[in-house]
Design a protein around this motif. Sequence first.
Motif, short mmCIF file in Angstrom:
data_model
loop_
_atom_site.label_atom_id
_atom_site.label_comp_id
_atom_site.label_asym_id
_atom_site.label_seq_id
_atom_site.Cartn_x
_atom_site.Cartn_y
_atom_site.Cartn_z
N SER A 193 -24.84 -6.55 -59.08
CA SER A 193 -26.03 -6.91 -58.60
C SER A 193 -26.49 -5.66 -57.60
O SER A 193 -25.66 -4.64 -57.79
CB SER A 193 -25.78 -7.92 -57.42
N VAL A 194 -27.48 -5.69 -57.04
CA VAL A 194 -27.99 -4.58 -55.98
C VAL A 194 -28.08 -5.12 -54.68
O VAL A 194 -28.64 -6.39 -54.66
CB VAL A 194 -29.33 -3.83 -56.36
N ASP A 195 -27.81 -4.56 -53.48
CA ASP A 195 -28.10 -4.79 -52.17
C ASP A 195 -28.83 -3.56 -51.62
O ASP A 195 -28.26 -2.54 -51.79
CB ASP A 195 -26.91 -5.08 -51.52
N CYS A 196 -29.51 -3.94 -50.54
CA CYS A 196 -30.40 -3.02 -50.02
C CYS A 196 -30.37 -3.17 -48.43
O CYS A 196 -30.40 -4.19 -47.91
CB CYS A 196 -31.82 -3.07 -50.25
N VAL A 197 -29.90 -2.22 -47.73
CA VAL A 197 -29.76 -1.90 -46.46
C VAL A 197 -31.03 -1.13 -45.98
O VAL A 197 -31.00 0.16 -46.23
CB VAL A 197 -28.54 -1.27 -46.05
N ILE A 198 -32.07 -1.72 -45.35
CA ILE A 198 -33.27 -1.34 -44.86
C ILE A 198 -33.37 -0.95 -43.32
O ILE A 198 -33.21 -2.11 -42.56
CB ILE A 198 -34.40 -2.00 -45.41
N LEU A 229 -35.47 4.35 -52.19
CA LEU A 229 -34.19 3.85 -51.84
C LEU A 229 -33.11 4.69 -52.63
O LEU A 229 -33.19 5.14 -53.62
CB LEU A 229 -33.93 2.29 -52.59
N GLU A 230 -32.01 4.75 -51.71
CA GLU A 230 -31.14 5.70 -52.13
C GLU A 230 -29.57 5.09 -52.22
O GLU A 230 -29.24 4.55 -51.42
CB GLU A 230 -30.86 6.95 -51.11
N GLN A 231 -28.84 5.27 -53.47
CA GLN A 231 -27.80 4.47 -53.68
C GLN A 231 -26.72 4.93 -52.65
O GLN A 231 -26.62 6.50 -52.78
CB GLN A 231 -27.25 4.62 -55.13
N PHE A 232 -25.93 4.55 -51.87
CA PHE A 232 -24.93 5.26 -51.51
C PHE A 232 -23.19 4.84 -51.69
O PHE A 232 -22.31 5.34 -51.39
CB PHE A 232 -24.93 4.89 -50.00
N TYR A 233 -23.06 3.59 -52.16
CA TYR A 233 -21.89 3.15 -52.57
C TYR A 233 -21.90 1.86 -53.33
O TYR A 233 -22.70 0.85 -53.45
CB TYR A 233 -20.92 2.79 -51.24
N TYR A 241 -27.79 0.42 -51.79
CA TYR A 241 -29.04 1.35 -51.72
C TYR A 241 -29.01 1.12 -50.32
O TYR A 241 -29.09 0.08 -49.40
CB TYR A 241 -29.95 1.04 -52.52
N TYR A 242 -29.66 2.38 -49.73
CA TYR A 242 -30.16 2.12 -48.11
C TYR A 242 -31.45 2.95 -48.13
O TYR A 242 -31.80 3.87 -48.92
CB TYR A 242 -29.23 2.59 -47.28
N SER A 243 -32.31 2.69 -47.10
CA SER A 243 -33.57 3.54 -46.92
C SER A 243 -33.65 3.42 -45.22
O SER A 243 -33.26 2.35 -44.70
CB SER A 243 -34.52 2.98 -47.58
N ILE A 244 -34.52 4.04 -44.91
CA ILE A 244 -35.02 3.93 -43.51
C ILE A 244 -36.54 4.36 -43.37
O ILE A 244 -37.08 4.98 -43.85
CB ILE A 244 -34.45 5.02 -42.53
#
Lengths: 232, 232
Positions: free
Chosen positions: A14-19, A75-79, A97-100
Amino acid sequence: MAKGNLPKLHSDFSVDCVIFGFDDEELKVLLVERNEPPFKAWKAIPGNLVYDQEDIDAAAERVLYELTGLHNIFLEQFYSFGSIDRHPQGRVITVAYYSIIKRNDNGLHPVSGYAKKAYWWPADNIPKLAFDHNEIVDKALQTLRHKISYEPIGFELLPEKFTLTQLQHIYEAILQKRIDKRNFRRKMLSYGLLTELNQKQKGVSHRAASFFKFNKSRYRSLKKKGFIFGLR
Amino acid sequence: MAKGNLPKLHSDFSVDCVIFGFDDEELKVLLVERNEPPFKAWKAIPGNLVYDQEDIDAAAERVLYELTGLHNIFLEQFYSFGSIDRHPQGRVITVAYYSIIKRNDNGLHPVSGYAKKAYWWPADNIPKLAFDHNEIVDKALQTLRHKISYEPIGFELLPEKFTLTQLQHIYEAILQKRIDKRNFRRKMLSYGLLTELNQKQKGVSHRAASFFKFNKSRYRSLKKKGFIFGLR
DNA sequence: GCAAAAGTGTTAACTTTACACCCATGT
DNA sequence: ACATGGGTGTAAAGTTAACACTTTTGC
């Protein structure tokens, strides 16, 4: 607890996103209320399974759109998180992934039925989330704080024309500390990447601030030569 | 090209390990010669599929052991690679790990038959590798260089008692630049984490260097308070 | 005595930090 | 006139960078 007698999946990912969202004031995180088991009705970060024939970066974009209505977000993958039992239905490794982004309080509308709603939540007070999502958000915050010390994060969060105080607020919100105004301005201007415009704020009940813009193309060429834009 | 009419897998995931080796001289990368399709007989970094009921960190350790005989190595995850077609047999997302260890030129013996042999290769001249492994090694190198600027990497690579010149060589090999001896020594000693021992080198045909040791427990407690050990 | 690496200090340039007052605008 | 945030300079402390010679040891 939301674990039940659910069908087992084959191993999957899966993918998860922290925005992170910023609005001149406060740093928030985008959460959804889940509308599907497992963890139905729990708060979670937007995430879902990757399709068989789908690039993971594309999957992250799609999933974020489906659950929150947001699109065109870098989105940038981080872990990646891969404990055996992080998903009650089977083995699911997730790439996070995260983004701001600039936050405005309209326009978070889940497109798919997987999420009931989507909303912003203060980053310094995250509630208990589904799966291992608290761990994922913590790691994203660490990554974000680290990143701001060597990349110009702020300019994605600001309009093209912005004031130095707006920029300073971003650093303060992410680094969670007060910064001296004079020292901040001197440092930011020292890079030679901010151009002062002949325009000022209007209609504010105090001295109007100058607008600046960020010289993105010049930044990119300096960066290639090893230049680092940041604040520690 | 090694792609053939191979059976399709279901979507699956693997781990890959970039192991840097240092021996007082040169930075190398651990490669294996593959003994299985796809890419049979190609050079590659050690990697393989994760078992259904296996934690990804544990899988990385196991795979590294099976392909190279190395064990008890602290592996750190740094990125995941998930292009649709990165694996000719089907959809395989890989979680990549790296580490840096003391290199000695004995004792690389594949335990499983997946690798024909394992050997060290100079980090500044990596040959064409299987899959997207060149991309993975590049990203690992970037991560390593970045990391040395804010963590004391060197001490895992040295015997308990080491000379400051040995330490300097590590920084020079990883950062790929010459460092001034006096400035380096002053900086390293300024942290107060290196203890000079009452012992010197023996049998060297030049003035004998003092041995030092690294105060690891003190480092750990300082680190918790936000202290950063590094060299830029 | 020569080759090889160890060990050592000073200065100048630069960066960071701490700190306080006047300015422009709207109400 | 007052409240609000904008805008500005300086000095002290700390850090980095550049630079060359003497010491110890084995051969």
